[in-house]
Write an enzyme that holds these catalytic residues in place. Structure first.
Site, mmCIF file in Angstrom:
data_model
loop_
_atom_site.group_PDB
_atom_site.id
_atom_site.type_symbol
_atom_site.label_atom_id
_atom_site.label_comp_id
_atom_site.label_asym_id
_atom_site.label_seq_id
_atom_site.Cartn_x
_atom_site.Cartn_y
_atom_site.Cartn_z
ATOM 1 N N TYR A 30 1.790 -14.510 11.042
ATOM 2 C CA TYR A 30 1.716 -15.257 9.770
ATOM 3 C C TYR A 30 2.886 -16.240 9.656
ATOM 4 O O TYR A 30 3.930 -15.910 9.087
ATOM 5 C CB TYR A 30 1.775 -14.281 8.588
ATOM 6 N N GLY A 165 -5.623 -10.003 -2.372
ATOM 7 C CA GLY A 165 -4.563 -9.561 -1.458
ATOM 8 C C GLY A 165 -5.016 -8.433 -0.538
ATOM 9 O O GLY A 165 -4.320 -8.079 0.397
ATOM 10 N N ASP A 167 -7.828 -8.171 1.575
ATOM 11 C CA ASP A 167 -8.907 -9.019 2.087
ATOM 12 C C ASP A 167 -10.265 -8.335 2.286
ATOM 13 O O ASP A 167 -11.289 -8.867 1.894
ATOM 14 C CB ASP A 167 -8.496 -9.642 3.419
ATOM 15 N N TYR A 365 -7.532 -2.155 8.915
ATOM 16 C CA TYR A 365 -6.957 -3.081 7.929
ATOM 17 C C TYR A 365 -6.887 -2.475 6.513
ATOM 18 O O TYR A 365 -6.184 -1.483 6.319
ATOM 19 C CB TYR A 365 -7.811 -4.345 7.971
ATOM 20 N N GLU A 409 2.706 -3.607 9.886
ATOM 21 C CA GLU A 409 1.968 -4.189 8.756
ATOM 22 C C GLU A 409 1.267 -3.073 7.970
ATOM 23 O O GLU A 409 1.283 -3.046 6.753
ATOM 24 C CB GLU A 409 0.957 -5.191 9.316
HETATM 25 C C1 GLC Z 1 -3.114 -10.547 4.826
HETATM 26 C C2 GLC Z 1 -3.035 -9.592 3.641
HETATM 27 C C3 GLC Z 1 -2.442 -10.308 2.437
HETATM 28 C C4 GLC Z 1 -1.087 -10.879 2.825
HETATM 29 C C5 GLC Z 1 -1.189 -11.773 4.072
HETATM 30 C C6 GLC Z 1 0.171 -12.186 4.615
HETATM 31 O O1 GLC Z 1 -3.989 -11.580 4.572
HETATM 32 O O2 GLC Z 1 -4.288 -9.083 3.346
HETATM 33 O O3 GLC Z 1 -2.305 -9.446 1.345
HETATM 34 O O4 GLC Z 1 -0.536 -11.590 1.777
HETATM 35 O O5 GLC Z 1 -1.847 -11.079 5.108
HETATM 36 O O6 GLC Z 1 0.942 -11.064 4.895
#
Ligand code: GLC
Length: 437
Positions: A30, A165, A167, A365, A409
């Protein structure tokens, strides 16, 4: 590992993921700034460096839209990813000029984070900082009510699973299957061709498919983004022709508390709030209990497309504890679920789906694994309802899990094995916050 060593290791993760003014959720997977991630990060960072924690939150403001919306991602100019190409803010007149952002939001953790960071500043600095942040938080909350609760129900409506949040949480996925699969996706699904998308998925470079979102669901989410984009991310158009419309339990529980923090921030800053806005806050507080489902004996999201509560269990049912706005009786029922080994009492709690649900998975997840953010919410909720022993137990189990498996995570709730990205910022930050509590 003792607490000090754990905090030091967590601080190191945050340092690695620090990009100067903001922190990435994880270095590899990310590379942008996410809204609620940065709030969690600031909550942890405040114990180490409150000034850097302030900067983390101020950085979020660069992405705020002209109508007050806080977007869920602010894209890093240095990384072009599928996400940054997918969202195109040019579709909305409200998007900020300079920063590239997504066109939807995420749970409203900003007020809580600002409040908690403020507690680490001396009173004079705190007041000045609150006065600086306050107009942005007010316009954010005004946006929530104006654009996401136009009918004055007290509850905000979400347009896309990413806004929750969580997903691919089962209740959202049930709605997605019901309403969110366009004809072409049904056809691809039928022809078993949806796995083609996996060739381009960034997340699969770091985790096996079985630990991530299913391919047909991932495609449906992308088609949802296109739908919202075609409506210029304009809530009026979206309410008329939605992709999904959901009153999400977690989002609204967080909103109740965020509103209370907003009031406290304004009092400290000695800046008054509009009475109309404060009245809306009181509606939200009362409305949370409307998400209680007598049939399932749980809190459930409401599907606004048919007005019905979605009877699919998930961790969302526990989050009203965090709101502090439910009756003691309901809180007791939730604590029973927490202690029940068929539901949320797993060897490494809290599974994000109760273990007796047909949707429960050890590794996929948001469909079962333990996430530290959820533990943090429930821990705070338990404390606010006076369940001190239960809170302490959850905190110690959470710290034990991270000491065992590192700053993953998410985690297998049965074995404790770390899953998904490693060196995940919010796992590190909330570990610090729990360890320092
Ligand atoms: C995933 C999670 C989300 C989070 C993002 C970045 O998409 O589901 O809640 O904000 O990752 O960590």
């Amino acid at each position: 590992m003792n607490k000090n060593a754990l905090v030091e290791a967590a601080a190191e993760v945050l340092k690695q993921n620090d990009r100067g003014q903001w922190t990435v959720p994880s270095g590899k997977l990310y590379p942008h700034q996410w809204l609620w991630d940065s709030c969690f990060i600031a909550i942890g960072l405040r114990h180490i460096d409150p000034y850097r924690a302030k900067t983390e939150l101020e950085s979020l403001l660069r992405g705020q839209w002209r109508d007050g919306m806080m977007p869920h991602i602010i894209f890093s100019a240095e990384h072009t990813t599928f996400d940054s190409l997918l969202w195109d803010k040019a579709h909305s007149k409200h998007a900020p000029g300079k920063e590239a952002t997504s066109g939807i939001t995420q749970p409203p953790m900003l007020a809580e984070a600002v409040w908690l960071v403020g507690q680490k500043l001396d009173p004079k600095e705190r007041k000045t900082w609150f006065a600086k942040m306050l107009p942005h938080i007010i316009s954010y909350h005004e946006w929530i009510y104006k654009e996401r609760d136009p009918y004055g129900t007290g509850l905000a409506t979400l347009f896309h699973p990413y806004e929750s949040g969580l997903d691919n949480s089962p209740p959202w996925m049930a709605l997605l299957r019901q309403h969110g699969f366009p004809w072409w996706l049904k056809l691809l699904d039928w022809l078993h061709l949806t796995s083609l998308i996996n060739l381009g998925r960034r997340d699969l470079k770091f985790s096996p498919l079985k630990e991530r979102m299913a391919d047909n669901e991932a495609l449906a989410l992308i088609s949802g983004v296109h739908h919202l984009k075609s409506k210029n991310y304009d809530s009026r158009k979206i309410f008329k022709d939605p992709f999904l419309l959901v009153q999400d339990v977690i989002y609204n529980s967080i909103l109740v508390r965020a509103n209370e923090h907003l009031i406290k921030i304004s009092k400290t800053a000695e800046i008054g709030l509009d009475g109309n806005l404060v009245f809306k806050f009181s509606l939200t507080k009362q409305a949370i209990e409307k998400l209680w489902n007598d049939n399932s004996q749980a809190f459930n999201h409401r599907n606004c497309l048919n007005g019905l509560l979605v009877d699919v269990p998930s961790i969302a049912t526990l989050l009203p504890l965090f709101s502090g706005a439910i009756s003691k009786d309901k809180a007791t029922k939730l604590v029973e679920k927490l202690k029940n080994d068929d539901e949320f009492f797993s060897p490494y709690p809290l599974p994000t789906v109760p273990q007796n649900s047909k949707y429960f998975s050890h590794f996929r997840y948001w469909q079962g694994p333990t996430w530290i953010s959820m533990n943090w919410f429930v821990y705070q909720g338990l404390l606010s309802y006076g369940y001190k022993n239960e809170a302490e137990k959850l905190k110690n189990k959470t710290l034990e899990l991270v000491a065992l498996s590192g700053f993953s995570e998410y985690f297998n709730p049965i074995t404790g094995k770390g899953l998904g990205a490693d060196n995940f910022s919010w796992t590190a930050a909330l570990t610090i916050d729990l360890a320092k509590d």
